[in-house]
Design a protein around this motif. Structure first.
Motif, mmCIF file in Angstrom:
data_model
loop_
_atom_site.group_PDB
_atom_site.id
_atom_site.type_symbol
_atom_site.label_atom_id
_atom_site.label_comp_id
_atom_site.label_asym_id
_atom_site.label_seq_id
_atom_site.Cartn_x
_atom_site.Cartn_y
_atom_site.Cartn_z
ATOM 1 N N GLU A 215 41.265 -73.166 -122.511
ATOM 2 C CA GLU A 215 41.211 -72.355 -121.299
ATOM 3 C C GLU A 215 40.323 -71.120 -121.423
ATOM 4 O O GLU A 215 39.869 -70.580 -120.422
ATOM 5 C CB GLU A 215 42.612 -71.940 -120.861
ATOM 6 C CG GLU A 215 43.392 -73.084 -120.279
ATOM 7 C CD GLU A 215 44.579 -72.608 -119.474
ATOM 8 O OE1 GLU A 215 44.572 -71.452 -119.013
ATOM 9 O OE2 GLU A 215 45.503 -73.407 -119.306
ATOM 10 N N LYS A 216 40.060 -70.675 -122.624
ATOM 11 C CA LYS A 216 39.189 -69.519 -122.804
ATOM 12 C C LYS A 216 37.732 -69.934 -122.994
ATOM 13 O O LYS A 216 36.867 -69.075 -123.106
ATOM 14 C CB LYS A 216 39.645 -68.694 -124.001
ATOM 15 C CG LYS A 216 40.997 -68.060 -123.786
ATOM 16 C CD LYS A 216 41.390 -67.198 -124.949
ATOM 17 C CE LYS A 216 42.758 -66.590 -124.680
ATOM 18 N NZ LYS A 216 43.196 -65.750 -125.787
ATOM 19 N N GLY A 217 37.474 -71.236 -123.001
ATOM 20 C CA GLY A 217 36.121 -71.737 -123.194
ATOM 21 C C GLY A 217 35.325 -71.768 -121.901
ATOM 22 O O GLY A 217 35.790 -71.373 -120.840
ATOM 23 N N VAL A 218 34.090 -72.246 -122.016
ATOM 24 C CA VAL A 218 33.188 -72.371 -120.882
ATOM 25 C C VAL A 218 32.625 -73.784 -120.878
ATOM 26 O O VAL A 218 32.222 -74.310 -121.915
ATOM 27 C CB VAL A 218 32.026 -71.358 -120.964
ATOM 28 C CG1 VAL A 218 31.056 -71.539 -119.808
ATOM 29 C CG2 VAL A 218 32.562 -69.936 -120.985
ATOM 30 N N LEU A 219 32.628 -74.415 -119.718
ATOM 31 C CA LEU A 219 32.016 -75.723 -119.542
ATOM 32 C C LEU A 219 30.554 -75.509 -119.187
ATOM 33 O O LEU A 219 30.241 -74.936 -118.141
ATOM 34 C CB LEU A 219 32.726 -76.504 -118.436
ATOM 35 C CG LEU A 219 32.071 -77.808 -118.006
ATOM 36 C CD1 LEU A 219 31.992 -78.787 -119.171
ATOM 37 C CD2 LEU A 219 32.819 -78.421 -116.838
ATOM 38 N N TRP A 220 29.654 -75.912 -120.083
ATOM 39 C CA TRP A 220 28.217 -75.765 -119.857
ATOM 40 C C TRP A 220 27.607 -77.117 -119.573
ATOM 41 O O TRP A 220 27.825 -78.077 -120.308
ATOM 42 C CB TRP A 220 27.531 -75.159 -121.083
ATOM 43 C CG TRP A 220 27.806 -73.707 -121.269
ATOM 44 C CD1 TRP A 220 28.698 -73.149 -122.135
ATOM 45 C CD2 TRP A 220 27.190 -72.632 -120.569
ATOM 46 N NE1 TRP A 220 28.677 -71.782 -122.010
ATOM 47 C CE2 TRP A 220 27.752 -71.440 -121.050
ATOM 48 C CE3 TRP A 220 26.211 -72.553 -119.583
ATOM 49 C CZ2 TRP A 220 27.368 -70.188 -120.591
ATOM 50 C CZ3 TRP A 220 25.832 -71.308 -119.117
ATOM 51 C CH2 TRP A 220 26.411 -70.142 -119.630
ATOM 52 N N LEU A 221 26.820 -77.208 -118.489
ATOM 53 C CA LEU A 221 26.076 -78.416 -118.142
ATOM 54 C C LEU A 221 24.628 -78.022 -117.877
ATOM 55 O O LEU A 221 24.353 -76.941 -117.352
ATOM 56 C CB LEU A 221 26.666 -79.076 -116.893
ATOM 57 C CG LEU A 221 28.120 -79.542 -116.988
ATOM 58 C CD1 LEU A 221 28.598 -80.025 -115.627
ATOM 59 C CD2 LEU A 221 28.258 -80.641 -118.019
ATOM 60 N N THR A 222 23.697 -78.910 -118.209
ATOM 61 C CA THR A 222 22.276 -78.680 -117.957
ATOM 62 C C THR A 222 21.814 -79.677 -116.910
ATOM 63 O O THR A 222 21.952 -80.887 -117.104
ATOM 64 C CB THR A 222 21.450 -78.846 -119.251
ATOM 65 O OG1 THR A 222 21.974 -77.961 -120.245
ATOM 66 C CG2 THR A 222 19.992 -78.534 -119.009
ATOM 67 N N ASP A 223 21.256 -79.180 -115.802
ATOM 68 C CA ASP A 223 20.862 -80.059 -114.708
ATOM 69 C C ASP A 223 19.496 -80.699 -114.961
ATOM 70 O O ASP A 223 18.889 -80.493 -116.014
ATOM 71 C CB ASP A 223 20.916 -79.339 -113.362
ATOM 72 C CG ASP A 223 19.809 -78.309 -113.173
ATOM 73 O OD1 ASP A 223 18.962 -78.150 -114.064
ATOM 74 O OD2 ASP A 223 19.797 -77.663 -112.112
ATOM 75 N N ARG A 224 19.016 -81.466 -113.987
ATOM 76 C CA ARG A 224 17.741 -82.191 -114.118
ATOM 77 C C ARG A 224 16.554 -81.273 -114.336
ATOM 78 O O ARG A 224 15.563 -81.665 -114.935
ATOM 79 C CB ARG A 224 17.480 -83.014 -112.860
ATOM 80 C CG ARG A 224 18.381 -84.175 -112.702
ATOM 81 C CD ARG A 224 18.006 -84.958 -111.483
ATOM 82 N NE ARG A 224 18.994 -86.017 -111.296
ATOM 83 C CZ ARG A 224 18.773 -87.104 -110.617
ATOM 84 N NH1 ARG A 224 17.615 -87.283 -110.033
ATOM 85 N NH2 ARG A 224 19.702 -88.008 -110.500
ATOM 86 N N LYS A 225 16.626 -80.066 -113.831
ATOM 87 C CA LYS A 225 15.510 -79.130 -113.925
ATOM 88 C C LYS A 225 15.603 -78.245 -115.156
ATOM 89 O O LYS A 225 14.801 -77.341 -115.337
ATOM 90 C CB LYS A 225 15.443 -78.272 -112.661
ATOM 91 C CG LYS A 225 15.151 -79.095 -111.424
ATOM 92 C CD LYS A 225 15.076 -78.219 -110.200
ATOM 93 C CE LYS A 225 14.799 -79.079 -108.966
ATOM 94 N NZ LYS A 225 14.723 -78.262 -107.760
ATOM 95 N N ARG B 28 18.103 -76.181 -115.876
ATOM 96 C CA ARG B 28 18.933 -74.994 -115.678
ATOM 97 C C ARG B 28 20.319 -75.246 -116.252
ATOM 98 O O ARG B 28 20.858 -76.332 -116.123
ATOM 99 C CB ARG B 28 19.045 -74.674 -114.185
ATOM 100 C CG ARG B 28 17.719 -74.298 -113.571
ATOM 101 C CD ARG B 28 17.880 -74.044 -112.101
ATOM 102 N NE ARG B 28 18.221 -75.309 -111.456
ATOM 103 C CZ ARG B 28 18.036 -75.578 -110.177
ATOM 104 N NH1 ARG B 28 17.556 -74.653 -109.387
ATOM 105 N NH2 ARG B 28 18.359 -76.748 -109.679
ATOM 106 N N ARG B 29 20.885 -74.212 -116.869
ATOM 107 C CA ARG B 29 22.233 -74.325 -117.435
ATOM 108 C C ARG B 29 23.233 -73.709 -116.480
ATOM 109 O O ARG B 29 23.014 -72.619 -115.954
ATOM 110 C CB ARG B 29 22.298 -73.631 -118.787
ATOM 111 C CG ARG B 29 21.412 -74.354 -119.809
ATOM 112 C CD ARG B 29 21.708 -73.974 -121.202
ATOM 113 N NE ARG B 29 22.995 -74.564 -121.580
ATOM 114 C CZ ARG B 29 23.734 -74.105 -122.563
ATOM 115 N NH1 ARG B 29 23.350 -73.077 -123.252
ATOM 116 N NH2 ARG B 29 24.880 -74.682 -122.862
ATOM 117 N N VAL B 30 24.327 -74.425 -116.271
ATOM 118 C CA VAL B 30 25.394 -73.978 -115.381
ATOM 119 C C VAL B 30 26.658 -73.858 -116.215
ATOM 120 O O VAL B 30 27.024 -74.804 -116.914
ATOM 121 C CB VAL B 30 25.605 -74.989 -114.233
ATOM 122 C CG1 VAL B 30 26.754 -74.555 -113.343
ATOM 123 C CG2 VAL B 30 24.333 -75.166 -113.429
ATOM 124 N N GLY B 31 27.309 -72.721 -116.136
ATOM 125 C CA GLY B 31 28.538 -72.503 -116.887
ATOM 126 C C GLY B 31 29.695 -72.166 -115.965
ATOM 127 O O GLY B 31 29.532 -71.399 -115.024
#
Length: 78
Positions: A38-48, A50-53
């Motif tokens: 619960e204290k973590g961050v979900l990081w995803l990188t999109d097609r372009k 860009r990183r989303v957290g």
């Protein structure tokens, strides 16, 4: 591949378009690991690139869409 993330106490959802070559099982495992802490961050990188957290404690749900090769459109779609 599309990923939709519902955020706690928000009526909008976050939609991230990932590259088509993303390993679906590895992605699901990454999401489970991030949301499990619960204290973590979900990081995803999109097609372009860009990183989303998203703070894991704020994730209400995650919907992992079908890869582009599995999508069906039209009258023949099940």
């Amino acid at each position: 591949m599309d990923v939709r993330i519902g955020i706690v106490q928000s009526i909008k959802e976050l939609e991230v378009e990932l590259p088509d070559d993303v390993d679906r099982e590895a992605l699901v495992a990454q999401i489970e690991d991030a949301v499990g802490n619960e204290k973590g961050v979900l990081w995803l990188t999109d097609r372009k690139g860009r990183r989303v957290g998203v703070a894991a404690g704020k994730v209400a749900y995650v919907e992992v869409g079908a890869p582009a090769t599995e999508r069906r459109v039209g009258f023949g779609a099940p």
